[in-house]
Design an enzyme around this catalytic site. Sequence first.
Site, PDB file in Angstrom:
ATOM      1  N   TYR A  25     -15.379   4.702   6.011  1.00 18.97           N
ATOM      2  CA  TYR A  25     -13.927   4.705   5.808  1.00 18.97           C
ATOM      3  C   TYR A  25     -13.417   3.273   5.915  1.00 18.97           C
ATOM      4  CZ  TYR A  25      -8.983   5.750   6.634  1.00 18.97           C
ATOM      5  OH  TYR A  25      -7.611   5.798   6.567  1.00 18.97           O
TER       6      TYR A  25
ATOM      7  N   HIS B 154       0.872  -1.179   0.000  1.00 22.46           N
ATOM      8  CA  HIS B 154       0.000   0.000   0.000  1.00 22.46           C
ATOM      9  C   HIS B 154       0.905   1.224   0.000  1.00 22.46           C
ATOM     10  CE1 HIS B 154      -2.873   3.003   1.296  1.00 22.46           C
ATOM     11  NE2 HIS B 154      -3.849   2.126   1.385  1.00 22.46           N
TER      12      HIS B 154
ATOM     13  N   GLU C 261      -2.343  14.284  11.898  1.00 23.62           N
ATOM     14  CA  GLU C 261      -3.399  13.961  10.945  1.00 23.62           C
ATOM     15  C   GLU C 261      -4.780  14.230  11.546  1.00 23.62           C
ATOM     16  OE1 GLU C 261      -2.921   9.904   9.774  1.00 23.62           O
ATOM     17  OE2 GLU C 261      -0.773  10.089   9.375  1.00 23.62           O
TER      18      GLU C 261
ATOM     19  N   HIS D 287      -1.753   4.666  15.233  1.00 21.92           N
ATOM     20  CA  HIS D 287      -3.107   4.566  14.702  1.00 21.92           C
ATOM     21  C   HIS D 287      -3.114   3.551  13.567  1.00 21.92           C
ATOM     22  CE1 HIS D 287      -1.043   7.794  12.452  1.00 21.92           C
ATOM     23  NE2 HIS D 287      -1.742   7.387  11.400  1.00 21.92           N
TER      24      HIS D 287
ATOM     25  N   HIS E 241       0.450   2.816  11.762  1.00 27.37           N
ATOM     26  CA  HIS E 241       1.327   3.938  11.429  1.00 27.37           C
ATOM     27  C   HIS E 241       1.587   4.799  12.660  1.00 27.37           C
ATOM     28  CE1 HIS E 241       1.993   7.724   8.686  1.00 27.37           C
ATOM     29  NE2 HIS E 241       3.126   7.074   8.905  1.00 27.37           N
TER      30      HIS E 241
END
Length: 455
Positions: free
Chosen positions: A366, A308, A357, A387, A351
């Site tokens: 989402y 990704h 963010e 997160h 991450h």
Amino acid sequence: MIQLDPTLLLSWRAGQHPDAPMHNDQRYMTGFGNEFASEAVADTLPVGQNSPQRVAHGLYAEQLSGTAFTAPRGENRRSWLYRMRPAAVHGTFSLIEQSQFHNDFGHGPVPPDQLRWSPLPLPQTPTDFIDGLYTMAGNGSPEAMNGVAVHLYAANASMQDRFFYNADGELLLVPQLGRLRVHTELGMLELEPQQIGVIPRGVRFRVELRDGTARGYVCENFGGLLHLPDLGPIGSNGLANPRDFETPCAAFEQREGRFELVAKFQGHLWRADIGHSPLDVVAWHGNYAPYRYDLRRFNTIGSISFDHPDPSIFTVLTSPSDTHGTANMDFAIFPPRWLVAQHTFRPPWFHRNVASEFMGLVHGVYDAKADGFAPGGASLHNCMSGHGPDAATFDKASQADLSRPDVITETMAFMFETRAVLRPTAQALHAPHRQGDYQQCWAGLRKAFQAPPAS
């Protein structure tokens, strides 16, 4: 009364009769950062100069500068406005006591917790766009001309005899519920959910609600003006293409009466009486103007082999900082797309980020959060706060059949990613719609490690 007649511009350019019918898309000019010229009354724009001794039709010439006079030509932003009265014509400003919309990000400790909020409740009493703004977090300052503020808005009334401008930064509007008609000095922007609008610093406007109620997000950018990101090896096309950005044709109001002009200046709101509508620009030319963009036109880039890619591939607009390659703020989206990577955990990975963010959801679901993140809601993951997908999403994606593509539809999430830590406001931290149990979405991630037998 709005007088909107962009056909006059077309007739001036193409010899077309001004009464010829036109479609709505002719009310906009396309391109990002172009040198535009538009007039709502024919033969208003001066030819070959900016400030003639006498402007046509008894108008005044006024320059609106969005950058320093000496900024490099490719970065210089300014427009010339031809208007009924100069912008200096108004009463004395007085301070407005306003508790929800501000730049007070506090000086105390900032919790490193992951934070999430349910949608901002809609108001129960008449509330227009300005009164409905609710500050969530921010960094930097208008004085230093860097950083951002993040606001939500919830409104149920149009701005009638009230006008607003922001001297502190440009405004990026992200509607989530309800259509907006934004009347500006340089023309009218029609916005609906899954579109965005940008109002430059200093441009006066009022907001009309098309559907009775409205809710959404606002990023107030104190730093470098938003522009398209460089594409690098992607090439000359992709992501948000310049031709899909739309700037309104000239339109004006000719109204006199008792009106209010509200200014945001150095983090505070101020009001002044004004005896006419300041939206009285009959013609303008330049490259400093409002614009809109339909997020559904974003050309999404992704992996067709494995892994990704970093979320920077989803950047729509970026505000530069003084450090090359590091943005003051990036605006990124997570739109409908196909995921086909093999041998890969397809949702966004776990991450920790040196950047901070702030996320919102305009539409749908989402793909990294199965529950709890609703349209109109928000989350904040500050610098180095861990997160990623919740336990249910992790379990599902870890067992997915990768021989079939994941076709993600009915979604539009976005992120304001900032170089500096976003300091949540006191009202955001203590808001009744804050989800105090947000961390529990990761509680189901159990240790599954099994060491191989010793050889």
